[in-house]
Design a protein around this motif. Sequence first.
Motif, PDB file in Angstrom:
ATOM      1  N   MET A  62       0.805  -1.221   0.000  1.00  0.00           N
ATOM      2  CA  MET A  62       0.000   0.000   0.000  1.00  0.00           C
ATOM      3  C   MET A  62       0.844   1.281   0.000  1.00  0.00           C
ATOM      4  SD  MET A  62      -2.786   1.177   2.858  1.00  0.00           S
ATOM      5  CE  MET A  62      -1.851   2.312   3.848  1.00  0.00           C
ATOM      6  N   TYR A  63       1.973   1.264   0.688  1.00  0.00           N
ATOM      7  CA  TYR A  63       2.717   2.501   0.919  1.00  0.00           C
ATOM      8  C   TYR A  63       3.235   3.080  -0.397  1.00  0.00           C
ATOM      9  CZ  TYR A  63       2.646   0.842   5.782  1.00  0.00           C
ATOM     10  OH  TYR A  63       2.249   0.375   7.021  1.00  0.00           O
ATOM     11  N   ALA A  64       2.825   4.309  -0.640  1.00  0.00           N
ATOM     12  CA  ALA A  64       3.198   5.027  -1.864  1.00  0.00           C
ATOM     13  C   ALA A  64       2.937   4.161  -3.092  1.00  0.00           C
ATOM     14  CB  ALA A  64       4.654   5.486  -1.816  1.00  0.00           C
ATOM     15  N   TYR A  90      -2.757  -6.077   0.860  1.00  0.00           N
ATOM     16  CA  TYR A  90      -4.115  -5.539   1.028  1.00  0.00           C
ATOM     17  C   TYR A  90      -5.090  -6.679   1.319  1.00  0.00           C
ATOM     18  CZ  TYR A  90      -3.498  -0.847  -1.098  1.00  0.00           C
ATOM     19  OH  TYR A  90      -3.178   0.451  -1.366  1.00  0.00           O
ATOM     20  N   PRO A  91      -6.122  -6.430   2.096  1.00  0.00           N
ATOM     21  CA  PRO A  91      -7.126  -7.479   2.347  1.00  0.00           C
ATOM     22  C   PRO A  91      -7.778  -7.994   1.065  1.00  0.00           C
ATOM     23  CG  PRO A  91      -7.617  -5.495   3.627  1.00  0.00           C
ATOM     24  CD  PRO A  91      -6.399  -5.192   2.829  1.00  0.00           C
ATOM     25  N   LEU A  99      -3.236 -13.660  -3.407  1.00  0.00           N
ATOM     26  CA  LEU A  99      -2.135 -13.395  -2.473  1.00  0.00           C
ATOM     27  C   LEU A  99      -0.790 -13.810  -3.079  1.00  0.00           C
ATOM     28  CD1 LEU A  99      -1.672 -12.201   0.369  1.00  0.00           C
ATOM     29  CD2 LEU A  99      -1.622 -14.531   1.246  1.00  0.00           C
ATOM     30  N   VAL A 100      -0.811 -14.892  -3.835  1.00  0.00           N
ATOM     31  CA  VAL A 100       0.424 -15.337  -4.481  1.00  0.00           C
ATOM     32  C   VAL A 100       0.882 -14.269  -5.483  1.00  0.00           C
ATOM     33  CG1 VAL A 100       1.459 -17.115  -5.949  1.00  0.00           C
ATOM     34  CG2 VAL A 100      -0.181 -17.769  -4.152  1.00  0.00           C
ATOM     35  N   LEU A 120      -1.114  -9.865   6.570  1.00  0.00           N
ATOM     36  CA  LEU A 120      -2.393  -9.366   6.072  1.00  0.00           C
ATOM     37  C   LEU A 120      -2.581  -7.990   6.715  1.00  0.00           C
ATOM     38  CD1 LEU A 120      -5.210  -9.607   4.773  1.00  0.00           C
ATOM     39  CD2 LEU A 120      -5.950 -10.822   6.841  1.00  0.00           C
ATOM     40  N   HIS A 121      -2.682  -6.934   5.907  1.00  0.00           N
ATOM     41  CA  HIS A 121      -2.612  -5.555   6.437  1.00  0.00           C
ATOM     42  C   HIS A 121      -3.765  -5.255   7.404  1.00  0.00           C
ATOM     43  CE1 HIS A 121      -0.723  -1.457   5.225  1.00  0.00           C
ATOM     44  NE2 HIS A 121      -1.051  -1.450   6.479  1.00  0.00           N
ATOM     45  N   TRP A 122      -4.931  -5.661   7.054  1.00  0.00           N
ATOM     46  CA  TRP A 122      -6.067  -5.614   7.969  1.00  0.00           C
ATOM     47  C   TRP A 122      -7.089  -6.625   7.483  1.00  0.00           C
ATOM     48  CZ3 TRP A 122      -4.951  -1.532   4.613  1.00  0.00           C
ATOM     49  CH2 TRP A 122      -5.919  -1.199   3.677  1.00  0.00           C
ATOM     50  N   ARG A 123      -8.062  -6.930   8.336  1.00  0.00           N
ATOM     51  CA  ARG A 123      -9.014  -7.981   7.997  1.00  0.00           C
ATOM     52  C   ARG A 123     -10.032  -7.462   6.998  1.00  0.00           C
ATOM     53  NH1 ARG A 123     -12.280 -12.040  12.095  1.00  0.00           N
ATOM     54  NH2 ARG A 123     -13.110 -13.260  10.367  1.00  0.00           N
ATOM     55  N   GLY A 124     -10.296  -8.237   5.964  1.00  0.00           N
ATOM     56  CA  GLY A 124     -11.294  -7.858   4.970  1.00  0.00           C
ATOM     57  C   GLY A 124     -12.374  -8.906   4.875  1.00  0.00           C
ATOM     58  N   ARG A 125     -12.893  -9.098   3.665  1.00  0.00           N
ATOM     59  CA  ARG A 125     -14.043 -10.004   3.498  1.00  0.00           C
ATOM     60  C   ARG A 125     -13.638 -11.432   3.150  1.00  0.00           C
ATOM     61  NH1 ARG A 125     -17.399  -6.060  -0.061  1.00  0.00           N
ATOM     62  NH2 ARG A 125     -17.915  -4.472   1.462  1.00  0.00           N
TER      63      ARG A 125
END
Length: 287
Positions: A62-64, A90-91, A99-100, A120-125
């Motif tokens: 995500m960063y920049a 990213y989630p 993810l791969v 995992l940066h934050w939890r998603g769906r």
Amino acid sequence: MLAGVNAPAPLPTVEFADGTLVPALGQGTWTMGEHPARAAREVDVLVAGIELGMTLIDTAEMYADGEAERLVGRAVAGRRDRVFLVSKAYPQNAGRRALVAACERSLARLATDRIDLYLLHWRGRIPLADTVAAFEGLVRAGKILRWGVSNFDRDDLVELAAAPDGIRCATNQVCYHLGARGVEWDLLPWMRERRMPLIAYSPFGQGALLHDAALQSIAGRERRTAAALALAWVLRRQGVIAIPQTADPAHLVANRRAVAGGLPAATAAALTEAFPAPSGPTPLVVL
Ligand SMILES: NC(=O)c1ccc[n+]([C@@H]2O[C@H](COP(=O)([O-])OP(=O)(O)OC[C@H]3O[C@@H](n4cnc5c(N)ncnc54)[C@H](OP(=O)(O)O)[C@@H]3O)[C@@H](O)[C@H]2O)c1
């Protein structure tokens, strides 16, 4: 080596459940790589941090928009084996196939063949079981050495632990600083019981904490800086890794020195009076 810091004493270490040791003080990279004109200086700071023993570097796709990973790739070139690389997906990229692909893109930007810790940066769906299966596949393929999560509260970790291979989660990276102590109520104890280090992000509250009047007053009495106290406070606990971010060489050196200063009990008590420990469950601070 930066001026004024000669052969500093080794940093304290934190041990992952698999026995791997990392320095308790690492380097963050959020907001790095956003301006091409600043990139060379940012790379220099990261390299200087590695030389000072802050060899754990935290970044994210995500960063920049990937540029922070590219910057980190430049900083670790020629010294990769001394660095413990952490990156995050990213989630929405946390599915079995996605993810791969995300990991391959991160590896290319980082110009390396493996990520030491992939989060995992934050939890998603996407169901946690799918993400864990993808992480485990990446471990088997040698693309990542271990995996973990970020911004998970205790209930999320309990759910994760119930998924197949979920107990192989190596860490949880969360916001933890003097002004955000909620994790001490139940998250930190839960993780400690499982030998799961906590990676404390935003140890300076993204810089805002350093302007707090109470912190500045205690720091003034102790003849230390607010940053030094804030960092020593986060690192006072076993099993906690702090990843402050700086693009300023003087701040880098100051942060490295803050660890050696430790935190006397009287100072810790004054800080706790000004920034009380949680007295009940507290929602996680998520940035
Ligand atoms: N997993 C997640 O969701 C998540 C969320 C947030 C952050 N993170 C990670 O954690 C890292 C650190 O968090 P953060 O960047 O949000 O904030 P932070 O480390 O709490 O604060 C960074 C700010 O503090 C300043 N600073 C650093 N050292 C200083 C010193 N000695 N004296 C005075 N100011 C100082 C920096 O400015 P200068 O450049 O001028 O020094 C910068 O503005 C991030 O870079 C990222 O890698 C992860």
